[in-house]
Scaffold this active site. Structure first.
Site, short mmCIF file in Angstrom:
data_model
loop_
_atom_site.label_atom_id
_atom_site.label_comp_id
_atom_site.label_asym_id
_atom_site.label_seq_id
_atom_site.Cartn_x
_atom_site.Cartn_y
_atom_site.Cartn_z
N SER A 71 1.10 -1.71 0.29
CA SER A 71 0.24 0.16 -0.17
C SER A 71 1.11 1.70 0.72
O SER A 71 0.17 2.11 -0.48
CB SER A 71 -0.65 -0.12 1.53
OG SER A 71 -0.35 0.33 2.08
N HIS A 109 -1.95 8.83 -5.73
CA HIS A 109 -0.61 8.09 -6.53
C HIS A 109 -0.59 7.51 -7.69
O HIS A 109 0.94 7.83 -8.86
CB HIS A 109 0.49 7.32 -5.78
CG HIS A 109 0.23 7.67 -4.03
ND1 HIS A 109 0.97 8.58 -3.77
CD2 HIS A 109 -0.16 7.26 -3.13
CE1 HIS A 109 0.73 9.19 -2.72
NE2 HIS A 109 -0.31 8.60 -1.84
N TYR A 132 4.89 2.14 -6.55
CA TYR A 132 3.18 2.10 -6.11
C TYR A 132 3.27 2.39 -7.13
O TYR A 132 1.49 1.97 -7.57
CB TYR A 132 3.29 2.59 -4.95
CG TYR A 132 2.04 2.21 -4.33
CD1 TYR A 132 1.38 1.11 -4.08
CD2 TYR A 132 1.71 4.13 -3.99
CE1 TYR A 132 -0.13 1.33 -3.09
CE2 TYR A 132 0.01 4.17 -3.49
CZ TYR A 132 -0.15 2.88 -3.16
OH TYR A 132 -1.80 2.69 -2.60
N ARG A 170 -1.47 18.40 3.71
CA ARG A 170 -1.92 17.42 2.17
C ARG A 170 -3.17 16.38 2.16
O ARG A 170 -4.32 15.99 0.72
CB ARG A 170 -0.68 16.53 1.49
CG ARG A 170 -0.63 16.29 0.26
CD ARG A 170 -0.07 15.25 0.13
NE ARG A 170 0.98 13.53 0.74
CZ ARG A 170 0.14 12.67 -0.30
NH1 ARG A 170 -0.56 13.13 -0.95
NH2 ARG A 170 -0.33 11.79 0.71
C1 15L Z 1 -2.12 5.44 -0.65
O1 15L Z 1 -1.92 5.38 -1.64
C2 15L Z 1 -1.44 4.51 0.91
O2 15L Z 1 -2.18 3.23 0.25
C3 15L Z 1 -2.26 4.70 1.94
O3 15L Z 1 -0.85 4.41 2.72
C4 15L Z 1 -2.01 6.59 1.53
O4 15L Z 1 -0.32 6.69 2.07
C5 15L Z 1 -2.29 7.35 1.26
O5 15L Z 1 -2.45 7.19 -0.03
C6 15L Z 1 -2.05 8.83 0.96
O6 15L Z 1 -1.09 9.59 0.09
O7 15L Z 1 -1.88 9.64 2.30
#
Ligand code: 15L
Length: 275
Positions: A71, A109, A132, A170
């Site tokens: 994740s 992301h 990721y 953010r």
């Molecule tokens: C995500 O995609 C992650 O899975 C999560 O753990 C956070 O890091 C989130 O993004 C984020 O951008 O806060």
């Protein structure tokens, strides 16, 4: 009552979702880690990097919410196994078992290199900020293929950050409350006309970087807005000194090689586990 499979159920989002959807669906939870399912829900331990496991857990369900995977940004081998091979196995197993509907939590992301002074909608081309993020774009592309080629139905939710409260500046733009997550997921399970949709998984945040009109078109009416937490968060926020991370929507994913999972701050993670 529909049977819904939630993969990655022992993770943070899985926990929120299975609580919110309890009683609305027959929930089949799955994870590669053992867990005790809440009353009335079933659990099957599975590692979907193995096709045999993916075939077993997807049998006889009406819809899948595929939360399982790696994740955050991290080692390529871990992302390859969990998010590329695992995602392929899961979609392919669903196809072979005749499961039509899949909800895929892609991520902010997948588009994290868009700047914070831009507002983007579901039609922009991907700009992943990490390996990721690339793996999430892979999931979106695979879903598109399976929708067009095999008539399967996908709702791609580019999730911001699911949390009872936004964590920092953010996340004021990205916050996704558990109740709004449950609302969007129910639309994804129930809406009769979904073929392939990209929506942003965020609450109704005034500071959002997204035009989420595609979710609104499908009936999404978020009830929460991070603005209620803004004053408290902005007072605490200190500049990171990372100009790229501060200019881009993906934050530190744009520059870091490894990102800690924010959920891990609350739950200590045992060595060797993937989330
Ligand atoms: C995500 O995609 C992650 O899975 C999560 O753990 C956070 O890091 C989130 O993004 C984020 O951008 O806060």
């Amino acid at each position: 009552m529909k049977t819904v499979l939630i993969t990655g159920a022992s993770g943070d989002i899985g926990g929120h979702l299975s609580r919110e959807l309890a009683g609305k669906y027959k929930l089949r939870l799955s994870d590669r880690r053992p867990m005790k399912p809440p009353k009335g829900q079933t659990f099957i331990r599975a590692d979907f990097t193995r096709m045999a496991d993916a075939l077993c857990i997807t049998k006889g369900v009406d819809a899948i919410v595929h939360l399982g995977g790696y994740s955050v940004e991290g080692p390529w081998e871990a992302i390859l196994q969990a998010n590329i091979i695992g995602c392929y196995n899961l979609f392919e197993a669903a196809r072979r078992n005749g499961v039509k509907r899949i909800l895929f939590p892609t991520s902010n992301h997948a588009t994290g290199f868009y700047r914070r002074d831009q507002t983007i909608d579901h039609r922009v081309y991907p700009k992943p900020d990490s390996r990721y993020g690339v793996s999430k774009v892979f999931g979106e592309a695979l879903g598109s293929l399976y929708a067009d080629k095999y008539g399967m139905q996908f709702m791609m939710m580019r999730i911001g950050n699911v949390n009872p409260k936004p964590l920092d500046k953010r996340r004021l733009s990205l916050w996704f409350s558990p109740a709004d997550l449950a609302q969007l997921v129910q639309i994804g399970i129930e809406h009769p006309d979904i073929r392939f949709e990209i929506v942003y998984g965020i609450s109704g945040n005034q500071r959002a970087w997204y035009d989420n009109s595609n979710a609104v078109r499908l009936g999404y009416r978020p009830q929460d807005d991070s603005e209620a937490f803004a004053k408290e968060i902005l007072e605490k926020e200190k500049p990171s000194g990372d100009a790229i991370a501060e200019a881009c929507q993906g934050g530190m994913f744009c520059t870091a090689e490894d990102v800690p999972n924010p959920a891990a701050a609350k739950k200590p993670v045992k060595k060797g586990r993937k989330k």
